[in-house]
Design a protein around this motif. Structure first.
Motif, PDB file in Angstrom:
ATOM      1  N   ASP A 147     -22.499  -5.526 -21.676  1.00 46.07           N
ATOM      2  CA  ASP A 147     -22.294  -4.984 -23.015  1.00 46.07           C
ATOM      3  C   ASP A 147     -23.128  -3.713 -23.139  1.00 46.07           C
ATOM      4  O   ASP A 147     -24.134  -3.658 -23.850  1.00 46.07           O
ATOM      5  N   LEU A 148     -22.703  -2.673 -22.428  1.00 46.60           N
ATOM      6  CA  LEU A 148     -23.439  -1.415 -22.346  1.00 46.60           C
ATOM      7  C   LEU A 148     -23.020  -0.485 -23.469  1.00 46.60           C
ATOM      8  O   LEU A 148     -21.826  -0.238 -23.670  1.00 46.60           O
ATOM      9  N   LYS A 149     -23.991   0.047 -24.173  1.00 45.79           N
ATOM     10  CA  LYS A 149     -23.757   0.985 -25.251  1.00 45.79           C
ATOM     11  C   LYS A 149     -24.263   2.358 -24.815  1.00 45.79           C
ATOM     12  O   LYS A 149     -25.396   2.475 -24.347  1.00 45.79           O
ATOM     13  N   LEU A 150     -23.451   3.373 -24.992  1.00 45.75           N
ATOM     14  CA  LEU A 150     -23.803   4.725 -24.615  1.00 45.75           C
ATOM     15  C   LEU A 150     -24.245   5.510 -25.839  1.00 45.75           C
ATOM     16  O   LEU A 150     -23.944   5.131 -26.975  1.00 45.75           O
ATOM     17  N   VAL A 151     -24.931   6.614 -25.603  1.00 43.77           N
ATOM     18  CA  VAL A 151     -25.442   7.458 -26.681  1.00 43.77           C
ATOM     19  C   VAL A 151     -25.036   8.902 -26.434  1.00 43.77           C
ATOM     20  O   VAL A 151     -25.102   9.385 -25.295  1.00 43.77           O
ATOM     21  N   ILE A 152     -24.616   9.597 -27.493  1.00 42.14           N
ATOM     22  CA  ILE A 152     -24.350  11.036 -27.408  1.00 42.14           C
ATOM     23  C   ILE A 152     -24.836  11.707 -28.680  1.00 42.14           C
ATOM     24  O   ILE A 152     -25.093  11.034 -29.694  1.00 42.14           O
ATOM     25  N   ASP A 153     -24.924  13.053 -28.643  1.00 38.99           N
ATOM     26  CA  ASP A 153     -25.355  13.780 -29.836  1.00 38.99           C
ATOM     27  C   ASP A 153     -24.676  15.139 -29.967  1.00 38.99           C
ATOM     28  O   ASP A 153     -25.221  16.048 -30.604  1.00 38.99           O
ATOM     29  N   ASN A 154     -23.474  15.268 -29.377  1.00 39.19           N
ATOM     30  CA  ASN A 154     -22.799  16.560 -29.473  1.00 39.19           C
ATOM     31  C   ASN A 154     -21.294  16.417 -29.310  1.00 39.19           C
ATOM     32  O   ASN A 154     -20.805  15.429 -28.748  1.00 39.19           O
ATOM     33  N   VAL A 155     -20.589  17.413 -29.796  1.00 40.80           N
ATOM     34  CA  VAL A 155     -19.123  17.388 -29.800  1.00 40.80           C
ATOM     35  C   VAL A 155     -18.534  17.423 -28.388  1.00 40.80           C
ATOM     36  O   VAL A 155     -17.627  16.650 -28.077  1.00 40.80           O
ATOM     37  N   PRO A 156     -18.991  18.311 -27.483  1.00 43.50           N
ATOM     38  CA  PRO A 156     -18.409  18.325 -26.135  1.00 43.50           C
ATOM     39  C   PRO A 156     -18.488  16.974 -25.435  1.00 43.50           C
ATOM     40  O   PRO A 156     -17.553  16.564 -24.745  1.00 43.50           O
TER      41      PRO A 156
END
Length: 382
Positions: free
Chosen positions: A102-111
């Motif tokens: 149950d891996l959750k990923l993180v992002i902080d930008n549109v691309p």
């Protein structure tokens, strides 16, 4: 193996101190009514993580996919990978999810949002993504009021990606040193992350988890209304930076480096150790704080601090121990360095930054109350 039999340098974990730190943090999270998801990058050690989970932690936070893979292989399934993912790592992350993680990923930008949506569509499988929120300008993330927050959420949501949470890290808490300032930042962290989650929900994008955390703010928050979970990592060992911040005592620091005296430079008032920056790391995090501990605080082998002495210098394999104040540290002016620190004397050096010092070693020597040590493996790499 007994403590005084260890080959040096060696990374030593005081089990009693570690367990006390774990219990303290878990009790605080329970009292505040939130789930606790420890950050395991500090230790990268299954023995430590098992103790955290046994105390009541739910899931873990990691900083590398290697950590995720290793802990999943050991049976931990609920994992947050709390670094904005590079598109090239998406196949590796997907492979973990396909195995049942149950891996959750993180992002902080549109691309990145565009790349994740595209990848998931091509693979005909979904991913779970959290959006990183910047609540203190410390590092990365989208501020709660930025238009990009909703744009990232929309791209993911419309691309079939589950946007299941927001997360933030008040890293600027490391720069503070008063209970009032820490409490104020903890509230700023909480309010900003809650606000970001509400904006996403108001835009029709489900956002269940609100995740905040740093060791100082976790231990300083007066309330955590509308927060679902807290993350913290260095609390398990603590270190001199955390001591200067004001969230632990010297006696709480559970990680040290065992070093041996290998020489003296009397004319310089130096004691030479076999543990340089390859053992302690180059982290000089206390240099900007009120009390500069150099490369570490020396202690006797039983853990008693040698007040007035400091590890003032470090080459690759040589450490330099010297008096912080010669008039106070030398005791009797007739006492020579060789008499006070004979060749072969073993000391314990408390680190500035437990994460950095731990990363220098392939294993820990876990010290029990009876003076025996047990080897706990840890791992390196990404």
């Amino acid at each position: 193996m007994k403590l005084d039999e260890l080959d040096t340098p060696a990374a030593l974990v005081d089990i009693s101190r570690m367990e006390r730190n774990i219990a303290r943090m878990q009790a605080r999270m329970d009292a505040l009514g939130v789930t606790f998801r420890p950050h395991v990058k500090t230790t990268k050690c299954l023995d430590v993580v098992r103790a955290q989970l046994a105390a009541g932690a739910k899931g873990i936070t990691v900083s590398t996919l290697k950590e995720a893979e290793a802990f999943f292989a050991a049976g931990v399934t609920d994992i947050l990978y709390a670094v904005s993912i590079a598109p090239s790592k998406l196949p590796r992350a997907m492979a973990l999810r396909q195995k049942g993680c149950d891996l959750k990923l993180v992002i902080d930008n549109v691309p990145a949002a565009v790349e994740i949506a595209k990848f998931a569509s091509e693979q005909r499988e979904s991913l779970e993504v959290w959006i990183e929120v910047d609540t203190d300008g410390h590092r990365s993330g989208i501020t709660p009021e930025q238009d990009a927050l909703l744009e990232v959420g929309r791209i993911l949501h419309e691309g079939g990606i589950k946007v299941s949470g927001v997360m933030t890290h008040a890293g600027s808490s490391y720069e503070l040193h008063s209970p009032e300032a820490l409490s104020e930042l903890a509230e700023q962290e909480r309010a900003g992350c809650v606000r970001a989650a509400q904006r996403l929900r108001d835009a029709g994008i489900p956002c269940e988890a609100v995740s905040v955390g740093s060791t100082p703010t976790a231990l300083s928050a007066a309330k955590l209304d509308d927060v679902t979970e807290v993350r913290a990592g260095v609390y398990v060992f603590f270190d001199l930076v955390m001591h200067n911040v004001g969230v632990c005592s010297i006696d709480d620091i559970a990680l040290s480096v065992v070093a041996t005296v290998i020489g003296h430079q009397p004319e310089k008032n130096w004691v030479i150790l076999d543990s340089g920056w390859m053992a302690m790391s180059r982290d000089r995090g206390t240099s900007k704080q009120a009390h500069d501990f150099g490369y570490g605080l020396p202690c006797a082998l039983d853990g008693t601090p040698l007040n007035g002495w400091v590890m003032s210098g470090a080459n690759q394999e040589h450490g330099i121990l010297s008096p912080a104040n010669p008039q106070l540290a030398n005791g009797s002016q007739d006492e020579s360095l060789a008499a006070r620190f004979p060749i072969g004397t073993k000391l314990r050096i408390l680190p500035n930054h437990a994460c950095a010092t731990g990363a220098q070693f392939p294993e820990y020597h876990a010290l029990s109350d009876d003076g025996e040590t047990t080897v706990w493996s840890r791992f390196h790499g990404w």
